[in-house]
Design a protein around this motif. Structure first.
Motif, PDB file in Angstrom:
ATOM      1  N   LYS A   4      59.883  28.448  -6.100  1.00 37.91           N
ATOM      2  CA  LYS A   4      61.294  28.359  -6.506  1.00 37.91           C
ATOM      3  C   LYS A   4      61.556  27.116  -7.343  1.00 37.91           C
ATOM      4  O   LYS A   4      62.303  27.155  -8.319  1.00 37.91           O
ATOM      5  CB  LYS A   4      62.212  28.373  -5.280  1.00 37.91           C
ATOM      6  N   SER A   5      60.950  26.014  -6.980  1.00 36.34           N
ATOM      7  CA  SER A   5      61.174  24.790  -7.761  1.00 36.34           C
ATOM      8  C   SER A   5      60.531  24.899  -9.143  1.00 36.34           C
ATOM      9  O   SER A   5      61.079  24.399 -10.132  1.00 36.34           O
ATOM     10  CB  SER A   5      60.641  23.574  -7.007  1.00 36.34           C
ATOM     11  N   ARG A   8      62.848  27.066 -11.175  1.00 34.09           N
ATOM     12  CA  ARG A   8      64.040  26.328 -11.609  1.00 34.09           C
ATOM     13  C   ARG A   8      63.764  25.457 -12.831  1.00 34.09           C
ATOM     14  O   ARG A   8      64.663  25.182 -13.622  1.00 34.09           O
ATOM     15  CB  ARG A   8      64.560  25.449 -10.461  1.00 34.09           C
ATOM     16  N   LEU A   9      62.534  25.021 -13.003  1.00 34.82           N
ATOM     17  CA  LEU A   9      62.173  24.224 -14.170  1.00 34.82           C
ATOM     18  C   LEU A   9      61.893  25.103 -15.398  1.00 34.82           C
ATOM     19  O   LEU A   9      62.237  24.744 -16.527  1.00 34.82           O
ATOM     20  CB  LEU A   9      60.934  23.378 -13.879  1.00 34.82           C
ATOM     21  N   VAL A  11      62.811  28.526 -16.010  1.00 34.01           N
ATOM     22  CA  VAL A  11      63.850  29.455 -16.464  1.00 34.01           C
ATOM     23  C   VAL A  11      64.785  28.832 -17.502  1.00 34.01           C
ATOM     24  O   VAL A  11      65.055  29.449 -18.540  1.00 34.01           O
ATOM     25  CB  VAL A  11      64.622  30.039 -15.257  1.00 34.01           C
ATOM     26  N   PRO A  12      65.283  27.611 -17.316  1.00 29.02           N
ATOM     27  CA  PRO A  12      66.138  27.039 -18.357  1.00 29.02           C
ATOM     28  C   PRO A  12      65.397  26.834 -19.685  1.00 29.02           C
ATOM     29  O   PRO A  12      65.984  26.978 -20.760  1.00 29.02           O
ATOM     30  CB  PRO A  12      66.587  25.705 -17.788  1.00 29.02           C
TER      31      PRO A  12
END
Length: 101
Positions: A4-5, A8-9, A11-12
């Protein structure tokens, strides 16, 4: 770092069209282009191999030139060469070839 972390890095970054364009360009140049990285590596190896062959053949040419000069300069050397390489002999001689194993 879990999944997940990492997501999160990433996807943007993937939402940014400049990053996506840059990644597409890198993939295209690296694998699909006429001068891709794989072919460049193979060509580089081929060039190195040809350079080694070039050095080898230059050495062979210089050695052969030296031998040719020796043969042309002295009739005794020419006779020795003919006897050793082509097993030539004078009419009254006998030749024995010894093969060592």
């Amino acid at each position: 770092m879990n999944l997940k972390s990492i997501a999160r890095l990433i996807v943007p970054l993937l939402k940014n069209r400049y990053v996506v364009t840059f990644l597409a360009f890198i993939i295209w140049v690296g694998f699909f282009d006429q001068n891709n990285l794989v072919e460049r590596h193979e060509l580089s190896n081929r060039i190195e191999e040809l350079e080694r062959q070039k050095i080898h053949y230059h050495e062979e040419i210089s050695n052969n030139k030296k031998r040719m000069e020796e043969l042309q300069s002295d009739p005794e050397n020419l006779e020795k060469f003919a006897r050793e390489q082509y097993l030539m002999k004078k009419p009254e001689e006998d030749i024995f070839v010894v093969i060592e194993e």
